[in-house]
Every structure is written in structure tokens, then in C-alpha cells.
Design a protein around this motif. Structure first.
Motif: not given
Length: 298
Positions: A16, A20-21, A24-25, A27, A29
Motif C-alpha cells: 500500500t 496508515d493504509l 486499515e487493511r 484492521c 492501529t
């Protein structure tokens, strides 16, 4: 043994380009991703990720990325073979140049993708650059003009795409009335795919001694829009036969300089050890690509 959670975090960041991304992937922090990547780097004794925007892998990181991408494919193939699971789709990642993707590649792959339930994540780049995505471990195979395979891979010749130097009759009359020469090219607007379009820039440089700063040009990074721009008379450029043949037949486009046609040889780079699914696609490309590459759109 490699810690799978740490490897998943590294893989997510590498793919990614962002912590941060990646968070998200996965799930979790962003701080948890950071800790896992740092722990993996400590275990291996190498910095794996350069913390930039976007993040990129170091040389050691690229080696790990190759390994993890390849292992993931082999694991997926093993599980499907062992359990006989056929309902789920099998995902592959392929890098290709935009013209191949917009013309011959999808029609060729279509039957196999449907029959074998394969989904493809395509990564698009210039044909001179796609092999770098394989080297970086971001794809499983690629279509490229590079002839030499990297270690652990095979390069197989697919065929050659023919590109014609074309424009509309009105454009040729306006800008190339005295032929395609250095002075005319300094004033006529060109169509270039993007800044990486070496086919155009290198040919004009070699044949006429002009670099892009010396002639007007459009950047049109879409194969279909590029064709539209040529048909609309916005500029001259190189189009593959697969796209241009019908327009040449209807005389909506003409070859402004037949001697400037180009042959672009393409190769399929893939790992020596690969899944059965990729073996299937490789056999299809090896036997059929050269036959379909220069067929015009129906």
C-alpha cells in the motif's frame, strides 16, 4: 521462523505504501503496524521499509517481498489443490503496458479467467517499466519489452505489436504537407501517453534530434482516449494495429510516415516455480499471444 503477523504487516505496508493504509487493511492501529514491522526488522537485522511518502522497500525488503508474495501464491494453490476448493476465485497480480491491456490481452485471457475462476489485479505501467514491479514483488508475472529474466524467473517471447505513425488526413495536410521532417515536428502537436512513453520520445530523439521540450505535445495516459485524440485530429502519434487498422481502412486516420512504423517485441516474465493457474495462463499466452496481437478490433 518468521512471525506471520509481522510479515503480514510488512507486506501490507510494502503493497500500500503507507502504514496508515496498511493498518486499515489489517484492521489494527498504525502504531501496531509500526511495532510489528520494527520487530521484524530487528529479528532479521535489516531495515526493510524506507519511511517516506509513499513508503518503499529497501533491497532487503524487496527480497523479503519476493519471498512472501511467492509463498502466498504457493500456499493458495496448495490449499485449493488439497481441499478441492473450486468455488473460490484465484487471484493473480499481473503487470502490463496500457496498450496490451486495452487491446489484445483481455480478449486472450477471457476464456481462461472464466473457466478457471481467476481474478486479476492488473498493474499498468510503460512496457519498459513493468518488469520492475515483478522485481519488487508486487506482481506474479508481467508483460514487458525486457528480454532478460531476473534470477528465479523465465522470460518467454510473446510476439510483436506493430505501431503506425498516424494522424488524420486534415492534420497531415496542415502540419506535414512537405513530409515528416525535423522542422515540421518542431511545430506539430504530438500525442504522448505519459512522461514514461519512451517509444515516442526516444524515436523522435533518435530520428530527428528533438526532445519533448522542443515540440508541443499532449499527455494522454489512456489508450482509448489516446485513440480518440488521434481521430479528433488533436495530434500525431503511434497507434498499435489492433486499434488503428479499422480507422486506417476507413481513412479516418492515415500513416503520416510509413517508414516510421515500429515493431515492439513483448515478453512474458514469470517465476520458474509458479501455481497451476499461472501455468495455465502462461501456456495460453505462449501459444496465442502472437496470433492475436496484431488482429484489428472487430
Amino acid at each position: 521462523m518468521l512471525n506471520h503477523k509481522q510479515c503480514d504487516a510488512f507486506l501490507a505496508v510494502a503493497e500500500t505504501g503507507s502504514f496508515d493504509l496498511a493498518a486499515e487493511r489489517l484492521c489494527i492501529t498504525a502504531s501496531a503496524v509500526t511495532l510489528r514491522v520494527q520487530s521484524l526488522e530487528k529479528t532479521l537485522g535489516h531495515v526493510l521499509i524506507v519511511r517516506e511518502r509513499p513508503c518503499r522497500t529497501t533491497q532487503a525488503g524487496q527480497s523479503l517481498l519476493h519471498y512472501l508474495q511467492h509463498s502466498r501464491l504457493l500456499e493458495q494453490n496448495f490449499i485449493q489443490t488439497l481441499t478441492g476448493q473450486t468455488a473460490a476465485f484465484y487471484q493473480v497480480n499481473i503487470a502490463a503496458n496500457a496498450d496490451s491491456l486495452a487491446t489484445w490481452l483481455l480478449p486472450l485471457l477471457r476464456p481462461a479467467l472464466i473457466e478457471h475462476k481467476i481474478t486479476v489485479h492488473f498493474h499498468v505501467d510503460d512496457q519498459s517499466e513493468t518488469h520492475h514491479l515483478l522485481e519488487a514483488g508486487l506482481v506474479n508475472a508481467c508483460v514487458t519489452q525486457e528480454t532478460q529474466a531476473m534470477k528465479g524467473c523465465i522470460a518467454e517471447y510473446l510476439g510483436s505489436m506493430t505501431y503506425r505513425f498516424v494522424a488524420t488526413p486534415a492534420f497531415v495536410q496542415q502540419w506535414f504537407a512537405d513530409g515528416v521532417n525535423r522542422d515540421a515536428l518542431r511545430h506539430a502537436p504530438a500525442l504522448i501517453f505519459n512522461a514514461k512513453d519512451q517509444m515516442h520520445t526516444a524515436t523522435i530523439q533518435q530520428r530527428f534530434g528533438l526532445n519533448p521540450s522542443q515540440y508541443p505535445h499532449h499527455f494522454i495516459p489512456s489508450s482509448s482516449a489516446f485513440l480518440d485524440a488521434a481521430v479528433l485530429g488533436l495530434g500525431y502519434g503511434w497507434l498499435p494495429d489492433y486499434q488503428a487498422a479499422q480507422y486506417l481502412k476507413e481513412e479516418k486516420l492515415i500513416e503520416a510516415a510509413p517508414d516510421l512504423h515500429l515493431e515492439l517485441p513483448l515478453y512474458w516474465h514469470h517465476w520458474k516455480q509458479q501455481s497451476e493457474v499461472l501455468d495455465t495462463l502462461t501456456r495460453l499466452l505462449r501459444t496465442q499471444a502472437g496470433l492475436i496481437m496484431n488482429e484489428p478490433l472487430s
